[in-house]
Design a protein around this motif. Structure first.
Motif, PDB file in Angstrom:
ATOM      1  N   SER A   1      12.165  29.165   9.090  1.00  0.00           N
ATOM      2  CA  SER A   1      13.309  29.221  10.007  1.00  0.00           C
ATOM      3  C   SER A   1      12.954  28.666  11.384  1.00  0.00           C
ATOM      4  O   SER A   1      13.848  28.233  12.126  1.00  0.00           O
ATOM      5  N   GLY A   2      11.677  28.656  11.738  1.00  0.00           N
ATOM      6  CA  GLY A   2      11.265  28.121  13.035  1.00  0.00           C
ATOM      7  C   GLY A   2      10.570  26.777  12.946  1.00  0.00           C
ATOM      8  O   GLY A   2      10.080  26.262  13.957  1.00  0.00           O
ATOM      9  N   PHE A   3      10.539  26.187  11.750  1.00  0.00           N
ATOM     10  CA  PHE A   3       9.784  24.953  11.550  1.00  0.00           C
ATOM     11  C   PHE A   3      10.473  23.767  12.222  1.00  0.00           C
ATOM     12  O   PHE A   3      11.641  23.462  11.955  1.00  0.00           O
ATOM     13  N   ARG A   4       9.743  23.096  13.088  1.00  0.00           N
ATOM     14  CA  ARG A   4      10.245  21.877  13.727  1.00  0.00           C
ATOM     15  C   ARG A   4       9.055  21.081  14.231  1.00  0.00           C
ATOM     16  O   ARG A   4       8.170  21.625  14.892  1.00  0.00           O
ATOM     17  N   VAL A   5       9.011  19.816  13.914  1.00  0.00           N
ATOM     18  CA  VAL A   5       7.930  18.947  14.367  1.00  0.00           C
ATOM     19  C   VAL A   5       8.265  18.462  15.776  1.00  0.00           C
ATOM     20  O   VAL A   5       9.266  17.758  15.987  1.00  0.00           O
ATOM     21  N   GLY A   6       7.424  18.867  16.743  1.00  0.00           N
ATOM     22  CA  GLY A   6       7.645  18.498  18.132  1.00  0.00           C
ATOM     23  C   GLY A   6       6.721  17.382  18.580  1.00  0.00           C
ATOM     24  O   GLY A   6       5.856  16.915  17.819  1.00  0.00           O
ATOM     25  N   PRO A   7       6.862  16.944  19.837  1.00  0.00           N
ATOM     26  CA  PRO A   7       6.019  15.858  20.359  1.00  0.00           C
ATOM     27  C   PRO A   7       4.523  16.147  20.272  1.00  0.00           C
ATOM     28  O   PRO A   7       3.737  15.245  19.944  1.00  0.00           O
ATOM     29  N   ASP A   8       4.116  17.382  20.568  1.00  0.00           N
ATOM     30  CA  ASP A   8       2.696  17.712  20.480  1.00  0.00           C
ATOM     31  C   ASP A   8       2.192  17.627  19.044  1.00  0.00           C
ATOM     32  O   ASP A   8       1.029  17.261  18.804  1.00  0.00           O
ATOM     33  N   ASP A   9       3.043  18.005  18.089  1.00  0.00           N
ATOM     34  CA  ASP A   9       2.649  17.915  16.677  1.00  0.00           C
ATOM     35  C   ASP A   9       2.457  16.453  16.276  1.00  0.00           C
ATOM     36  O   ASP A   9       1.491  16.114  15.575  1.00  0.00           O
TER      37      ASP A   9
ATOM     38  N   PHE B   1      13.174  22.333   8.961  1.00  0.00           N
ATOM     39  CA  PHE B   1      13.520  22.772   7.609  1.00  0.00           C
ATOM     40  C   PHE B   1      15.005  23.084   7.546  1.00  0.00           C
ATOM     41  O   PHE B   1      15.507  23.937   8.284  1.00  0.00           O
ATOM     42  N   THR B   2      15.702  22.409   6.660  1.00  0.00           N
ATOM     43  CA  THR B   2      17.158  22.578   6.532  1.00  0.00           C
ATOM     44  C   THR B   2      17.565  23.028   5.132  1.00  0.00           C
ATOM     45  O   THR B   2      18.745  22.956   4.781  1.00  0.00           O
ATOM     46  N   GLY B   3      16.587  23.468   4.352  1.00  0.00           N
ATOM     47  CA  GLY B   3      16.849  23.684   2.939  1.00  0.00           C
ATOM     48  C   GLY B   3      17.218  25.093   2.534  1.00  0.00           C
ATOM     49  O   GLY B   3      17.529  25.963   3.346  1.00  0.00           O
ATOM     50  N   ARG B   4      17.167  25.281   1.225  1.00  0.00           N
ATOM     51  CA  ARG B   4      17.495  26.545   0.572  1.00  0.00           C
ATOM     52  C   ARG B   4      16.215  27.144   0.002  1.00  0.00           C
ATOM     53  O   ARG B   4      15.333  26.439  -0.469  1.00  0.00           O
ATOM     54  N   VAL B   5      16.132  28.480   0.031  1.00  0.00           N
ATOM     55  CA  VAL B   5      15.014  29.198  -0.597  1.00  0.00           C
ATOM     56  C   VAL B   5      15.585  30.280  -1.492  1.00  0.00           C
ATOM     57  O   VAL B   5      16.434  31.071  -1.071  1.00  0.00           O
ATOM     58  N   ARG B   6      15.137  30.272  -2.718  1.00  0.00           N
ATOM     59  CA  ARG B   6      15.417  31.365  -3.659  1.00  0.00           C
ATOM     60  C   ARG B   6      14.081  32.020  -3.957  1.00  0.00           C
ATOM     61  O   ARG B   6      13.086  31.329  -4.210  1.00  0.00           O
TER      62      ARG B   6
END
Length: 448
Positions: free
Chosen positions: A56-64, A87-92
């Motif tokens: 839910s907090g995953f995001r690739v930023g400039p430092d990454d 991350f924009t997906g679905r998890v089951r």
């Protein structure tokens, strides 16, 4: 840098290639354990909440991007296609605390291929580690046969974060408390503890140490009695507790030697001193095997404190877990390499009485008496429900453990139930296998 860099390098290189090739269609990856470790009749699924927090907090930023470029020895502009990826997906997934078996998906991720690939390492790590520890802890609870078990593992777990997770997973599987002050505070579970041998050694005598400790702590106290001579330590503890009228709720702790024999002798000394209400706590290298031995021998131990061997799952410190693609762009895919064949397609697991589970394809009707294990817990990169409480996870685990076949619950030589595949899953597996065999050799490669 963010946790996006907590990944293996090949996840980054594959994601970059997918983006370059325009391969961003939805992919489904299934996370499962191929085979149970020796001496395991079941697993307790755990780590899902940590995985969902990450996703839910995953995001690739400039430092990454800078970090990725640095390790690849490339200019940052080459890695810019990853910038802003989230991350924009679905998890089951199987909710935390449920019993799971070999081959059953604990979690399935469906997301655009670069996203689903880049989160693999982190998700696989937290699910695998926490499931291993939770399964070990659950076996201790079963071995204790109703006696309280407490967590003393923090000082020897593989890092402070692992120590926190060990405390949480112990509570999830039924432990009565933990020595970890931070975990007890954060999670709302009882904090437990006694004293160290160094405390006793710091005083002129054992009796001075016990009296000082009791003066400082007006409530129930637990006195460590094996610094010098264990039996004499029990006698001194009994005298101090009786003199101070502090018996109810108090305990003596045995931490070394022949715990079964010493527990019997300690019980006799305490009862003879008119202190039948003073409990006996056993610790010192315990796990489910030692606990099972003492319970079966009738040792008069009231509480078992388990530490190192449980906090690192010493006899089974890893799981044969995998995160494998099962569908890409609506096309079922599978791996055929020797001993590591995977079944294609998104799946559901149906739990039947006696853990006679059936692994089926998503959308199949449940077999008679079957109920689904995997639930949708994330859509569009966001949780679909509130985080479950620790009490809810604990109740779920206790219910599943109570329904396990007796042979799977055994401490030694357990017999694990085996899940079976549905007819539709078997048919799809055969069809995909045949399709792969019939492809021209130059076109057999596919993302995996």
């Amino acid at each position: 840098m963010s946790d996006a860099t907590t990944t293996d390098l090949y996840e980054v290189t594959m994601a970059m290639s997918y983006l370059r090739e325009g391969m961003t269609a939805p992919a489904t990856f299934s996370l499962f354990v191929r085979d149970l470790p020796p001496e395991r009749g079941f697993l307790v699924g755990a780590g899902l909440e940590s995985a969902l927090d990450h996703l839910s907090g995953f995001r690739v930023g400039p430092d990454d991007v800078e970090a990725f470029a640095s390790v690849l020895h490339r200019p940052p502009r080459d890695l810019e296609p990853l910038l802003g990826l989230q991350f924009t997906g679905r998890v089951r997934a199987v909710p935390e605390g449920r019993v799971v078996l070999a081959g059953e998906p604990l979690l399935e991720v469906t997301a655009p291929l670069p996203e689903a690939q880049l989160v693999e390492t982190y998700v696989l790590n937290v699910i695998s580690h926490q499931t291993a520890i939770a399964s070990k802890a659950a076996r201790c609870v079963l071995a204790a046969a109703g006696h309280p078990v407490v967590d003393f593992s923090l000082r020897r777990t593989h890092g402070p974060q692992a120590g926190f997770q060990s405390a949480r997973l112990g509570a999830l599987t039924g432990f009565a408390g933990t020595s970890h002050v931070g975990a007890a505070t954060a999670l709302g579970i009882p904090a437990v503890g006694t004293m160290a041998h160094s405390y006793v050694e710091a005083f002129p005598s054992e009796e001075d140490a016990f009296r000082a400790f009791a003066r400082c702590h007006p409530g129930p106290v637990t006195l460590l009695v094996d610094t010098y001579d264990t039996e004499e330590g029990v006698r001194v503890a009994a005298r101090v507790l009786r003199d101070l009228d502090r018996g109810p709720g108090c305990a003596v702790r045995l931490d070394s030697g022949d715990l079964k024999a010493l527990a019997a002798r300690a019980r006799s000394i305490l009862d003879g001193a008119g202190l039948p209400e003073v409990r006996i706590v056993a610790s010192g290298g315990l796990d489910e095997y030692a606990v099972d031995d003492m319970v079966r021998s009738g040792a008069p131990v009231d509480t078992y404190a388990v530490g190192t061997r449980v906090g690192v799952s010493a006899d089974a410190p890893y799981l044969d877990s995998a995160y494998k693609m099962v569908e890409y762009g609506g096309r079922p895919v599978m791996k055929l390499s020797s001993a590591k064949v995977t079944a294609p397609g998104p799946k559901q697991v149906f739990r039947r009485p006696g853990c006679a589970d059936v692994i089926a394809l998503v959308g199949e009707r449940p077999p008679d008496g079957g109920s689904p294990l995997l639930e949708t817990v994330m859509e569009n990169g966001r949780r679909t429900a509130e985080r479950p409480t620790l009490d809810e996870c604990r109740a779920r685990c206790a219910a599943d453990l109570s329904r396990l076949p007796a042979a799977a619950r055994r401490t030694r030589a357990p017999v694990a139930p085996r899940a079976t595949a549905s007819e539709r899953l078997d048919a799809l597996t055969a069809r995909v296998r045949q399709d792969i065999a019939e492809r021209p050799r130059s076109r057999r490669s596919a993302p995996a």
